[in-house]
Scaffold this motif. Sequence first.
Motif, PDB file in Angstrom:
ATOM      1  N   ASN A   1       0.618  -1.498  -0.163  1.00  0.00           N
ATOM      2  CA  ASN A   1      -0.475   0.169  -0.348  1.00  0.00           C
ATOM      3  C   ASN A   1       0.707   1.682  -0.328  1.00  0.00           C
ATOM      4  O   ASN A   1       0.214   2.399  -0.854  1.00  0.00           O
ATOM      5  N   LEU A   2       1.905   1.142   0.792  1.00  0.00           N
ATOM      6  CA  LEU A   2       2.857   2.349   1.024  1.00  0.00           C
ATOM      7  C   LEU A   2       3.668   2.545  -0.737  1.00  0.00           C
ATOM      8  O   LEU A   2       4.164   3.763  -1.171  1.00  0.00           O
ATOM      9  N   ARG A   3       3.844   1.470  -1.312  1.00  0.00           N
ATOM     10  CA  ARG A   3       4.648   1.582  -2.795  1.00  0.00           C
ATOM     11  C   ARG A   3       3.219   2.258  -3.466  1.00  0.00           C
ATOM     12  O   ARG A   3       3.179   3.349  -4.206  1.00  0.00           O
ATOM     13  N   THR A   4       2.421   1.518  -3.786  1.00  0.00           N
ATOM     14  CA  THR A   4       0.509   2.714  -4.302  1.00  0.00           C
ATOM     15  C   THR A   4       0.941   4.012  -3.999  1.00  0.00           C
ATOM     16  O   THR A   4       0.743   5.054  -4.964  1.00  0.00           O
ATOM     17  N   LEU A   5       1.252   4.865  -2.827  1.00  0.00           N
ATOM     18  CA  LEU A   5       1.100   5.476  -2.311  1.00  0.00           C
ATOM     19  C   LEU A   5       2.171   6.155  -2.713  1.00  0.00           C
ATOM     20  O   LEU A   5       2.297   7.872  -4.144  1.00  0.00           O
ATOM     21  N   ASN A   6       3.730   5.482  -3.207  1.00  0.00           N
ATOM     22  CA  ASN A   6       4.867   6.367  -3.607  1.00  0.00           C
ATOM     23  C   ASN A   6       4.434   6.649  -5.064  1.00  0.00           C
ATOM     24  O   ASN A   6       4.705   7.479  -5.746  1.00  0.00           O
ATOM     25  N   LYS A   7       3.904   4.951  -6.106  1.00  0.00           N
ATOM     26  CA  LYS A   7       3.962   5.451  -7.192  1.00  0.00           C
ATOM     27  C   LYS A   7       2.762   6.126  -7.776  1.00  0.00           C
ATOM     28  O   LYS A   7       3.151   7.349  -8.835  1.00  0.00           O
ATOM     29  N   TYR A   8       1.947   7.102  -7.009  1.00  0.00           N
ATOM     30  CA  TYR A   8       1.288   8.648  -7.113  1.00  0.00           C
ATOM     31  C   TYR A   8       1.215   9.727  -6.667  1.00  0.00           C
ATOM     32  O   TYR A   8       0.675  10.621  -6.349  1.00  0.00           O
TER      33      TYR A   8
END
Lengths: 338, 338
Positions: free
Chosen positions: B131-138
């Motif tokens: 989920n943190l990676r998702t935030l990073n991605k955006y």
Amino acid sequence: MVTIYDIATKANVSPMTVSRVINKSGKVSEATRTKVEDAIHELNYIPNTSARYLTSKKSKILSLVITDITNPFFTKVARGAEDKAKQMGYSLLLCNTDEDINKESDYINMLVSTGVDGVLITPSQDKSKKNLRTLNKYNIPFILLDRKIDGIECDSVHGDSQEGTRKILEHLIDKGHRKIAIINGPLDVSTARERQKAYMETLRTYNLPVHEELILQSNYKNKDTNSDLSKLLSVQLEKRPTAIFAANNFIAINTIKELRKQNIRVPEDISVVCFDDLDPSIDLNPFLTVVAQPAYHFGFTGAQMLIERIEKTAPPDFRKIVLPSKLIVRNSSASAHI
Amino acid sequence: MVTIYDIATKANVSPMTVSRVINKSGKVSEATRTKVEDAIHELNYIPNTSARYLTSKKSKILSLVITDITNPFFTKVARGAEDKAKQMGYSLLLCNTDEDINKESDYINMLVSTGVDGVLITPSQDKSKKNLRTLNKYNIPFILLDRKIDGIECDSVHGDSQEGTRKILEHLIDKGHRKIAIINGPLDVSTARERQKAYMETLRTYNLPVHEELILQSNYKNKDTNSDLSKLLSVQLEKRPTAIFAANNFIAINTIKELRKQNIRVPEDISVVCFDDLDPSIDLNPFLTVVAQPAYHFGFTGAQMLIERIEKTAPPDFRKIVLPSKLIVRNSSASAHI
DNA sequence: CTGTTAGCGCGTTCAT
DNA sequence: ATGAACGCGCTAACAG
């Protein structure tokens, strides 16, 4: 950022078709629907709420405007509201007003600016009416939680201050108390007015005298402001109260702290009871006698009614829900000994 | 709805000038500025966050993703975060994950969809990394609160589990306890790992044996799940613990409730201590001995760092804030008697 | 210092 | 059943 155009290209359809699939609106053939859905998953598309809002005026955001999340009553209200909101696909914006009308006004402006779909609000005081009018002006539905405002038509969830006050006073009267003080919230808040009224009515019902000196004003905040308490305790002994009814939990806590500073024991020297429970540790060491309100349901039911109003599935007439309160006798109240 | 066009017309300027006044960007003459400001007030203009977001990608919304607002630790974190957010002109979206990775993932999608400017998150478990990676991605900046995730570069605010555990165990050891059990949170949460590690290290430091039977797994939720407790108490008497260290407040509450069901007294028969305090009523009847963390500051400092990161006023290097914890000795811990 | 143009991502309206 | 055009309210980029 992935947009409906990207997935339209990928799925070989028009953006409009994509929009229809996402919103389940209009007719789309089974074949193209799955084509589009596949593309959505492949490209990891997440719709943009702001863009959506600009045309549809729906943000899928609710707001909870309360006085202080730190008060265990509101903590549970918040949890209830958030649970229901999540379940229905809404987010919840949290606003703490600290009983301050200006803070509240600031927040209302922010909420209009953000374009929230609806508001659950515990108005800080009667003056909040102007803020509710603002919400009306912008066609933002709202639910009144816990406190009433005269002349405002809306759905609401309230506790029964009258009944709750009566119950807890009867408990004290049963215990033999005849001189019962009330330390109330500010009278420009409906619950405080109702509790005071019920306090006087109940005393009269039991043929107990109402002494002006035993009616004190404080506020609902978590702040020591019971300087009046000394006055209360300094009155001539015959009039000195043997029990104190605090209009909310924070007042009770502050009162007890102050009493202890003065070496007055609770409940041996004086009983203290209040509205609203303390959580979640209260069971460990049962102490405060309270009238508990179903706080979680305030939030949950409030959110539910609000969403129904937003989505036009609510009945046309406004609903006024009154939730029952429950007397919980613990150890801060004892028999009168004078 | 009043738009910048309306006030542009009213003030006889272009919409762009109005925009500049609102955002205090670019150069505007004093004369036109006041002209515009007057029009804004007259027409009661409130900017539309969504429209603004569409071009600027700034929503002025933060989110707080925690496990449960009902936990007094997080209640205070939330209040701290909200206070700072408000002060800086941001709103705060509240998300309760209940330690559930799927709920958390749902929320992360909602947050991306809403276009929040930043996220304060207590990851539910190590799997939250995705989920943190998702935030990073955006490109949504986030702050890790309370719990760490390996291999994620970001600002963070943590407590000192090692130090806190040591302090509270030393307190028990001082009291003469030599058989101390730990009821821990799940080991896929960093704080639980750290507390367990510190537990073992501290015992070794004091030449105390580490018994496997005295190490129990539970979870951080407010739910009775201490069925293992009976096992703990049924071990042969020489190994039976005289004290229990609960890894958080909810575990402590559940443990004590369970002990009482079994007619085991705290602290006479067994001492119980834990991480994180209980508020706000705890002072009324001081009972639970705890290591308290400065919860409000977790939220306040976290929000501050997050906003600095969003507004690019933060130093380029990520900051790791470690906040000290404090031993508060109350009545749930007594001298060992066996 | 001020204005013009264009476009953000999406849904509404009207066609086809 | 599907698509094209338009505009929601605002600001970035460029002009003047």
